[in-house]
Write a protein that holds these residues in place. Structure first.
Motif, short mmCIF file in Angstrom:
data_model
loop_
_atom_site.label_atom_id
_atom_site.label_comp_id
_atom_site.label_asym_id
_atom_site.label_seq_id
_atom_site.Cartn_x
_atom_site.Cartn_y
_atom_site.Cartn_z
N LYS A 256 37.50 33.34 39.01
CA LYS A 256 37.36 32.76 40.35
C LYS A 256 37.77 31.29 40.33
N ARG A 257 37.38 30.58 39.28
CA ARG A 257 37.69 29.15 39.19
C ARG A 257 39.07 28.92 38.61
N ASP A 258 39.46 29.77 37.66
CA ASP A 258 40.71 29.58 36.92
C ASP A 258 41.37 30.97 36.81
N PRO A 259 42.14 31.37 37.86
CA PRO A 259 42.68 32.74 37.92
C PRO A 259 43.38 33.16 36.63
N GLY A 260 43.03 34.38 36.18
CA GLY A 260 43.67 34.93 34.98
C GLY A 260 42.97 34.57 33.69
N SER A 261 41.91 33.75 33.76
CA SER A 261 41.26 33.32 32.50
C SER A 261 40.24 34.33 31.99
N HIS B 197 39.62 34.37 43.44
CA HIS B 197 39.69 32.96 43.83
C HIS B 197 40.01 32.81 45.32
N LEU B 198 40.49 33.89 45.96
CA LEU B 198 40.74 33.86 47.41
C LEU B 198 39.52 34.45 48.10
N GLU B 199 38.71 33.60 48.70
CA GLU B 199 37.40 34.08 49.15
C GLU B 199 37.33 34.42 50.63
#
Ligand SMILES: Cc1cc2nc3c(=O)[nH]c(=O)nc-3n(C[C@H](O)[C@H](O)[C@H](O)COP(=O)(O)OP(=O)(O)OC[C@H]3O[C@@H](n4cnc5c(N)ncnc54)[C@H](O)[C@@H]3O)c2cc1C
Ligand code: SF4
Length: 330
Positions: free
Chosen positions: A131-136, A201-203
């Motif tokens: 959510k904070r760092d997409p793909g992590s 991350h797109l809320e």
């Protein structure tokens, strides 16, 4: 904390213009969530546009007989408003079940809807988090997730939305009004929060730079017989581990109309449509209430440490609807 500029807006178009196109700017409501996230480094805005002086601090009758709640109405003023308490008691109860008196005096309606998840990994910038760092990655899937989602989540994120207020608004078919540089718009709350899918991350469906200007509640006579019940790990000053907003109209022992929404089980306030369908027209008794809860919770996909939420929500639904049915029979 990163240094930032601060500007105060005094009218809606001025606020929108101040933020327009600046990806590094954020609107500031009461600051009770945003400033915490700035301190932890999750949010690093270069500019804050304070919206608290905007003329959006009133609760007023809407043209269709419902209520229009301005985006900068504080949570305290919303919960204390006589029309909210009389016509939508579950909304007043939901707001009062959140945070503390001091926080509710600061927190605004717009900020409450856009507050971020309380997932501990999200708040810890040393940890991966889609959510904070997409793909992590999503460490909650195999780590700490006892208060995470059981409905509508994905392998990319299992966080819950923390708002109590939003649960009552979902039950009452609220819609969210906003303003952008291209004009005004409105989103039903049902479409306001995006499904998690692969893009946690797109809320929300708000256009970039949109200022929330208010929330509209349609006239819903059933809402006058409504209740919000929140379960939490401490008696006060704690987020929900499960909650229910319900409104019930019983006629001749049968459910004539029902509104039901769940909190702390999904990435958004969860409107329990399957349960509502199962309830409508049937007997207003505990057996029927439990069957309806089961219908809603059938798609639940709990993780190893949050399966208790399914039982909790079933029991909450039965308890709250039984109380409302008793009151309707008096
Ligand atoms: C200790 C603690 C306990 C809490 N417990 C609960 C609880 O039990 N239940 C619960 O529901 N909440 C709880 N909260 C959360 C609290 O309700 C939220 O922090 C608050 O509602 C956010 O409102 P705000 O105006 O302070 O938002 P801000 O922090 O100012 O903003 C939050 C977000 O909204 C954006 N924003 C603000 N206003 C607008 C607008 N008009 N248009 C567009 N964007 C906007 C900001 O840019 C930011 O991204 C708790 C908070 C704390 C600190
Ligand atoms: S549940 Fe969502 S917010 Fe929490 S770590 Fe996973 S991706 Fe991040």
């Amino acid at each position: 904390m990163r240094e930032f500029d601060y500007q105060r807006a005094y009218d809606v178009s001025g606020a929108v213009a101040l933020l327009d196109g600046d990806r590094e700017a954020r609107f500031l409501g009461g600051g009770t969530n945003l400033v915490d996230l700035m301190k932890s480094g999750v949010e690093r805005p270069a500019r804050l546009v304070d919206v608290r002086e905007l003329p959006l601090n009133r609760v007023e009758p809407a043209e269709d007989g419902g209520l229009r709640i301005g985006a900068t109405v504080t949570n305290s003023d919303l919960a204390a408003h006589p029309e909210v308490r009389r016509r939508y008691p579950a909304l007043a109860q939901a707001v009062l079940a959140g945070a503390s008196g001091q926080l509710r005096n600061m927190a605004t309606v717009g900020g409450n809807l856009l507050q971020r998840t309380r997932c501990g990994y999200f708040a810890d910038v040393s940890s991966p988090c889609n959510k904070r760092d997409p793909g992590s990655g999503c460490p909650a899937l195999t780590g700490e997730h006892h208060n995470h989602a059981v409905l509508g989540a994905s392998d990319h994120c299992v966080a819950t939305h923390p708002s109590d207020m939003g649960v009552a608004l979902a039950a009452f078919d609220a819609s969210v009004a906003y303003e952008t540089a291209d004009g005004a718009g409105e989103l039903p709350l049902a479409d306001f929060y995006l499904p998690v899918g692969e893009t946690p991350h797109l809320e929300t469906a708000l256009p970039p730079g949109a200022l929330i200007t208010g929330v509209t509640l349609p006239p819903t006579p059933t809402a006058a017989n409504s209740r919000y019940r929140k379960v939490r790990e401490r008696a006060s000053y704690a987020f929900a581990i499960g909650s229910v907003a319900a409104a019930l109209d019983v006629r001749d022992g049968l459910v004539h109309d029902v509104r039901l929404a769940f909190g702390a089980v999904a990435s958004r306030p969860w409107r329990a449509r399957a349960a509502e369908r199962a309830l409508t027209g049937g007997p207003a008794d505990a057996e029927h209430f439990a069957a309806a809860a089961d219908a809603e919770l059938a798609p639940a996909r709990p993780l190893p440490h949050n399966g208790y939420k399914v039982t909790l929500m079933r029991n909450l639904v039965v308890a709250v609807l039984s109380e409302l049915a008793e009151e309707a029979a008096r």
